[in-house]
Design an enzyme around this catalytic site. Sequence first.
Site, PDB file in Angstrom:
ATOM      1  N   GLU A 136       4.569  34.565 -10.808  1.00  0.00           N
ATOM      2  CA  GLU A 136       3.410  33.683 -10.882  1.00  0.00           C
ATOM      3  C   GLU A 136       3.603  32.545  -9.889  1.00  0.00           C
ATOM      4  O   GLU A 136       4.286  31.571 -10.173  1.00  0.00           O
ATOM      5  CB  GLU A 136       3.204  33.085 -12.274  1.00  0.00           C
ATOM      6  N   ASP A 150       7.112  32.665 -15.006  1.00  0.00           N
ATOM      7  CA  ASP A 150       6.142  31.574 -14.994  1.00  0.00           C
ATOM      8  C   ASP A 150       6.491  30.506 -13.957  1.00  0.00           C
ATOM      9  O   ASP A 150       7.652  30.117 -13.826  1.00  0.00           O
ATOM     10  CB  ASP A 150       6.171  30.950 -16.406  1.00  0.00           C
ATOM     11  N   GLU A 190      13.668  20.781  -6.477  1.00  0.00           N
ATOM     12  CA  GLU A 190      13.015  19.635  -5.832  1.00  0.00           C
ATOM     13  C   GLU A 190      13.874  19.162  -4.665  1.00  0.00           C
ATOM     14  O   GLU A 190      15.099  19.160  -4.756  1.00  0.00           O
ATOM     15  CB  GLU A 190      12.882  18.438  -6.798  1.00  0.00           C
ATOM     16  N   ASP A 197      -5.468  31.069 -18.393  1.00  0.00           N
ATOM     17  CA  ASP A 197      -5.640  29.726 -17.832  1.00  0.00           C
ATOM     18  C   ASP A 197      -7.088  29.538 -17.369  1.00  0.00           C
ATOM     19  O   ASP A 197      -7.899  30.446 -17.454  1.00  0.00           O
ATOM     20  CB  ASP A 197      -4.684  29.526 -16.656  1.00  0.00           C
ATOM     21  N   ASP A 219      11.200  19.428 -16.674  1.00  0.00           N
ATOM     22  CA  ASP A 219      11.710  20.474 -15.779  1.00  0.00           C
ATOM     23  C   ASP A 219      13.222  20.621 -15.919  1.00  0.00           C
ATOM     24  O   ASP A 219      13.944  19.619 -16.007  1.00  0.00           O
ATOM     25  CB  ASP A 219      11.423  20.117 -14.314  1.00  0.00           C
ATOM     26  N   TYR A 223       8.342  26.014  -8.462  1.00  0.00           N
ATOM     27  CA  TYR A 223       8.725  24.622  -8.701  1.00  0.00           C
ATOM     28  C   TYR A 223      10.164  24.428  -9.177  1.00  0.00           C
ATOM     29  O   TYR A 223      10.519  23.341  -9.636  1.00  0.00           O
ATOM     30  CB  TYR A 223       7.780  24.009  -9.746  1.00  0.00           C
ATOM     31  N   ARG A 233       7.035  38.381 -16.682  1.00  0.00           N
ATOM     32  CA  ARG A 233       6.113  37.629 -15.844  1.00  0.00           C
ATOM     33  C   ARG A 233       6.786  36.266 -15.730  1.00  0.00           C
ATOM     34  O   ARG A 233       6.921  35.528 -16.711  1.00  0.00           O
ATOM     35  CB  ARG A 233       4.760  37.520 -16.535  1.00  0.00           C
TER      36      ARG A 233
HETATM   37  C1  GLC Z   1       1.714  28.719 -15.972  1.00  0.00           C
HETATM   38  C2  GLC Z   1       0.966  29.251 -17.172  1.00  0.00           C
HETATM   39  C3  GLC Z   1       0.232  28.130 -17.839  1.00  0.00           C
HETATM   40  C4  GLC Z   1       1.220  27.063 -18.235  1.00  0.00           C
HETATM   41  C5  GLC Z   1       2.047  26.609 -17.041  1.00  0.00           C
HETATM   42  C6  GLC Z   1       3.212  25.780 -17.476  1.00  0.00           C
HETATM   43  O1  GLC Z   1       0.845  28.295 -14.981  1.00  0.00           O
HETATM   44  O2  GLC Z   1       0.103  30.274 -16.793  1.00  0.00           O
HETATM   45  O3  GLC Z   1      -0.479  28.588 -18.955  1.00  0.00           O
HETATM   46  O4  GLC Z   1       0.544  25.972 -18.784  1.00  0.00           O
HETATM   47  O5  GLC Z   1       2.583  27.698 -16.335  1.00  0.00           O
HETATM   48  O6  GLC Z   1       4.165  26.572 -18.119  1.00  0.00           O
END
Ligand code: GLC
Length: 532
Positions: free
Chosen positions: A243, A201, A208, A309, A171, A205, A199
Amino acid sequence: MTNNLWYKNAVFYEISVRAFKDSNGDGRGDLRGLTEKLDYLQTLGVDCIWLMPIYPSPLRDDGYDIADYYSVDPAYGSLDQLKVLIEAAHQRDIRIIMDLVLNHTSDAHPWFQAARSDRNSPYRDYYVWSDTDQIYKDARIIFVDTEKSNWTWDEQAGQFFWHRFYSTQPDLNFDNPKVREEMLNVARFWLDLGIDGFRADAVPYLIEREGTNCENLPETHAYLKQLRVFMDEHYPGRILLCEANQGPEDVRPYFGDGDEFHMGFHFPIMPRIYMAIKKERYEDMAEIMRRTPSIPENCQWCTFLRNHDELTLEMVTEEERQWMWKEYAPEPRMKLNLGIRRRLAPLLDNDRRKIELANSLLFTLSGAPIIYYGDEIGMGDNLDLFDRNGVRTPMQWDSSPNAGFSVETPFTELVKGDLGYRHVNVASQLSDPDSLFHTIQKMIALRKNHAAFGGSDMQWVETGNPAAAVYLREHDGDIMLIFNNLSGTLQHVDVPVQYQTACIDLFTGQSLFLNTTLEIGPYSYFWMQIQK
Ligand code: GLC
């Protein structure tokens, strides 16, 4: 292309470039191959393509482990070829967004290499290090099938590093202003190239904090707002799609006051569509929609049936998860983490009626739909392949060797059996007016022609029949009454008196009068435009 709210009524299409079309015979899909197939996507009618990561990567997580944010992996082509693709897409009124992976890099990234080898490197603080693995204990593990901890000991560094995904994906440290700035530079780089947005990702997260679950923290939102300010200032009309695999209450803050994300995936509605079709009742869908807070006018949800996924079951209860596994993952190898690694057609028993019904819901529920490449023809999956690779197999273009994907042996095994390319492919569906492809094409066209679907207004209509998912969509004077029969038997649905009126059946184009009851065949649907 001047409408800055274009995304509200757009149809999206997710593509794995590696699996879409190989143009140079190395067995891997590439940007030129995709460019060659833009006519196909235009014929289908999609408005925006989402490209899975095309950055240089050791592919330990299919490109979500990035080793260089400023170039294209040579296997896919070059930056110039990406520009050609973008231009060719824009000529067809198709936009392109790409994955922006903020949270982590690959461990092969030079930043991490520098960081692990020297405590005094300026890159050390790009990542999250600790002498103990006993902090941030309240953060859950996401890849439960492969990872035991979010901390991994690094011999070379002499410390643990933090990772929410695979241990090959350290991270980034978003408390470091340099990292924050660097990622804005990354965004700028691709936006300057002509990309229509991202998008984003795994955004929950980024930051922390001890004593929290390290998800959705205020500091994370503050950074994402900064990213949005930057986009609005320099690149109006480009979008950020969030996401965040979270409940609707927790995704809602990602829209801010219309000043954070333009769009966000609606994760929880997805498994409930599958529940609805199996339980033959709409209540679970209605319940989650009731729980979904309204969002600002300039925002939109993104809905989907499948993606690259596993079909995630993180957003259902433990009991529902067990039930979903029992119903939809009867073989143990179909399970993955907290989900199911199968594609749409096999999940729905390759039953054309159920596949259409699921799509009817996708295209008419509130939100902008995303199609996962190949699901528009009902292609299958390959459970012999590791992890999520089973749903990332080459697109099935025709029945020639290698599925018309490549002249060479593809990078991975194809789908076998009934849902393989010999039986399911684009060429045969294009030439068959009754194919699934043509039904989906029709759904897309109808959806795009009707303002009602792009609005945010959606009301469930109570008919007393639990198997009838009936709802009203209304926007700008366009009123749509949608009927879906979730069951495998004929249903008679009582039409509430205020809707006993003249309407147009969108699929046949016929005018008719809705009477007191409507008969709907097994797994069938009607999209009715109310004439007022
Ligand atoms: C998101 C993506 C997935 C990937 C994860 C880590 O959830 O959709 O495919 O493994 O992030 O980057």
